[in-house]
Motif scaffolding. Structure first.
Motif, mmCIF file in Angstrom:
data_model
loop_
_atom_site.group_PDB
_atom_site.id
_atom_site.type_symbol
_atom_site.label_atom_id
_atom_site.label_comp_id
_atom_site.label_asym_id
_atom_site.label_seq_id
_atom_site.Cartn_x
_atom_site.Cartn_y
_atom_site.Cartn_z
ATOM 1 N N GLN A 1 97.433 12.682 17.312
ATOM 2 C CA GLN A 1 98.822 12.309 16.989
ATOM 3 C C GLN A 1 98.985 12.035 15.496
ATOM 4 O O GLN A 1 99.945 12.490 14.865
ATOM 5 C CB GLN A 1 99.255 11.072 17.780
ATOM 6 C CG GLN A 1 100.719 10.725 17.491
ATOM 7 C CD GLN A 1 101.236 9.609 18.362
ATOM 8 O OE1 GLN A 1 100.999 9.609 19.570
ATOM 9 N NE2 GLN A 1 101.931 8.656 17.760
ATOM 10 N N GLU A 2 98.011 11.326 14.929
ATOM 11 C CA GLU A 2 98.088 11.029 13.484
ATOM 12 C C GLU A 2 98.055 12.334 12.693
ATOM 13 O O GLU A 2 98.822 12.535 11.757
ATOM 14 C CB GLU A 2 96.905 10.116 13.099
ATOM 15 C CG GLU A 2 96.887 9.646 11.649
ATOM 16 C CD GLU A 2 96.286 10.648 10.679
ATOM 17 O OE1 GLU A 2 96.780 10.688 9.523
ATOM 18 O OE2 GLU A 2 95.368 11.397 11.024
ATOM 19 N N HIS B 1 98.940 15.367 13.743
ATOM 20 C CA HIS B 1 100.188 16.100 13.994
ATOM 21 C C HIS B 1 101.317 15.563 13.100
ATOM 22 O O HIS B 1 102.047 16.324 12.460
ATOM 23 C CB HIS B 1 100.537 15.947 15.477
ATOM 24 C CG HIS B 1 101.831 16.593 15.855
ATOM 25 N ND1 HIS B 1 101.964 17.948 16.040
ATOM 26 C CD2 HIS B 1 103.066 16.058 16.038
ATOM 27 C CE1 HIS B 1 103.224 18.221 16.330
ATOM 28 N NE2 HIS B 1 103.920 17.107 16.336
ATOM 29 N N GLU B 2 101.428 14.254 13.029
ATOM 30 C CA GLU B 2 102.507 13.642 12.237
ATOM 31 C C GLU B 2 102.297 13.883 10.740
ATOM 32 O O GLU B 2 103.238 14.168 10.002
ATOM 33 C CB GLU B 2 102.596 12.137 12.529
ATOM 34 C CG GLU B 2 103.204 11.873 13.904
ATOM 35 C CD GLU B 2 103.006 10.439 14.390
ATOM 36 O OE1 GLU B 2 102.478 9.605 13.620
ATOM 37 O OE2 GLU B 2 103.377 10.170 15.554
ATOM 38 N N ARG B 3 101.038 13.778 10.307
ATOM 39 C CA ARG B 3 100.742 13.992 8.879
ATOM 40 C C ARG B 3 101.076 15.432 8.485
ATOM 41 O O ARG B 3 101.729 15.682 7.474
ATOM 42 C CB ARG B 3 99.263 13.668 8.631
ATOM 43 C CG ARG B 3 98.808 13.824 7.213
ATOM 44 C CD ARG B 3 97.443 13.161 6.976
ATOM 45 N NE ARG B 3 96.546 13.200 8.117
ATOM 46 C CZ ARG B 3 95.824 14.276 8.477
ATOM 47 N NH1 ARG B 3 95.887 15.379 7.778
ATOM 48 N NH2 ARG B 3 95.032 14.225 9.537
ATOM 49 N N GLY C 1 104.656 16.179 8.137
ATOM 50 C CA GLY C 1 105.160 15.620 6.879
ATOM 51 C C GLY C 1 104.935 16.562 5.696
ATOM 52 O O GLY C 1 105.715 16.555 4.732
#
Ligand SMILES: C[S@@+](CC[C@H](N)C(=O)[O-])C[C@H]1O[C@@H](n2cnc3c(N)ncnc32)[C@H](O)[C@@H]1O
Length: 264
Positions: free
Chosen positions: A14-15, A17-19, A22
Motif C-alpha cells: 500500500q505504501e 502504491h501510494e508513493r 504520487g
C-alpha cells in the motif's frame, strides 16, 4: 486515523502504491527523466546490455517492468515483433521457463526441461544469419519460434494468428519499425490477439517526447512514432487502457503510454 493495513506485506504494498501514484504529479522529475533518456539515445545506452548472453536493445527499467508484467499475467505465448540480436526473445523465453517451473512446483510435478509448454514467437523482416545461429544455439532455443517477414504482411499475420489460436494467454510486444503507419498496422493486426488481463506492449513510444533531430537517419520522429499510433488506436479500442502505474513507477522508460492492458 491511520488506515495502513496491519499485515506487513500488504502495508508495504500500500505504501509503495501510494508513493508511486504520487510520482504522477512530479513533473520536474518526469522532465529530468525525459532529458536523461534523450542523452541515453544519443549515447546508444540501450545497446549496452545482454540477457543470458544475447544483446537486448531495451532500457533496463523496462526489462524489470516486463518481468513484473509476465510474472503477473502468466502468458503461455509471447508474440514479439522486432528480433534484432534476439535478447528480448531470450528474456521472454527465460521468463516462460520460470513460469513452467513454478507451475510444476505448484502441481507437485517433476519438470522435464525439454518439454516446453510456453513459447515465444518472434517476427522480423531481417533475421541476420549470425543472430539466427546464436538464437538457435541458445539453451532456451526450444521455446522460441521465429518467422522472417514484415510483421504487417498478410501472410505473416496469418501465420501468427494460426499459432496464437493454440494458446490461451497471449502477451504481445511491438518493437519493429517505429513509424506511426507501421505500428498502427501492427496494432490492428496483433493487439486483438492479446488475452483479456494481458498486455500489448508498444516500445519506443518515447520518440514522441524526443527532439526532432535525434533520429536523423530514421523515418520516425515527433508526430510520427509508436506513441501517436497508440493514441490513434485507443480512440476506437476501449478494450485497451494505458497502465499508467507502470510508467509512473519507472520514470525511465522507452514505452510511456505503451503498456496497454486489455481490460475487456
Ligand atoms: C529495435 S530492434 C528490436 C529489438 C529487440 N526487440 C530487443 O529488444 O532486443 C528492431 C527490429 O525490427 C526489425 N524490423 C524493421 N522493420 C520491420 C518490419 N517491417 N517487420 C518486422 N520487423 C521489422 C529490424 O530488422 C530490427 O531487427
Amino acid at each position: 486515523m491511520n488506515s495502513a493495513p496491519t499485515d506487513p506485506i500488504a502495508a508495504f504494498q500500500q505504501e509503495r502504491h501510494e508513493r508511486i501514484a504520487g510520482y504522477a504529479a512530479d513533473t520536474a522529475w518526469q522532465e529530468l527523466s525525459t532529458s536523461w533518456l534523450r542523452r541515453a539515445f544519443e549515447q546508444r545506452y540501450m545497446h549496452n546490455f545482454s540477457w543470458l548472453d544475447r544483446p537486448i536493445i531495451q532500457t533496463p527499467s523496462d526489462i524489470i517492468a516486463m518481468q513484473q508484467v509476465i510474472w503477473q499475467t502468466r502468458p503461455d505465448l509471447i508474440i514479439e515483433t522486432g528480433i534484432a540480436h534476439g535478447g528480448s526473445l531470450i528474456f521472454s523465453a527465460s521468463m516462460l521457463a520460470l513460469l513452467d517451473i513454478s507451475d510444476a512446483i505448484e502441481a507437485g510435478e517433476k519438470l522435464n526441461p525439454r518439454v516446453t509448454r510456453r513459447k515465444v514467437l518472434g517476427i522480423d523482416i531481417d533475421i541476420r544469419a549470425h543472430n539466427r545461429a546464436a538464437i538457435e544455439a541458445h539453451p532456451l532455443a526450444s521455446r522460441i519460434d521465429m518467422i522472417q517477414g514484415s510483421s504487417i504482411a498478410p501472410e505473416i499475420i496469418e501465420q501468427a494468428r494460426a499459432i496464437a489460436a493454440n494458446y490461451s494467454r497471449v502477451l504481445v510486444c511491438l518493437d519493429s519499425n517505429h513509424t506511426h503507419k507501421h505500428v498502427l498496422a501492427e496494432l490492428d493486426a496483433y493487439a486483438e490477439l492479446t488475452s483479456r488481463g494481458s498486455y500489448c506492449v508498444v516500445f519506443d513510444t518515447i520518440i514522441e517526447d524526443m527532439p526532432e533531430d535525434l533520429f536523423p537517419d530514421r523515418p520516425w520522429g515527433p508526430g510520427n512514432n509508436p506513441k501517436t499510433a497508440v493514441w490513434t488506436y485507443l480512440k476506437s479500442h476501449p478494450e485497451f487502457e494505458i497502465d499508467m502505474s507502470i510508467q509512473n513507477r519507472l520514470l525511465i522508460t522507452a514505452a510511456p503510454d505503451g503498456y496497454l492492458k486489455r481490460v475487456a
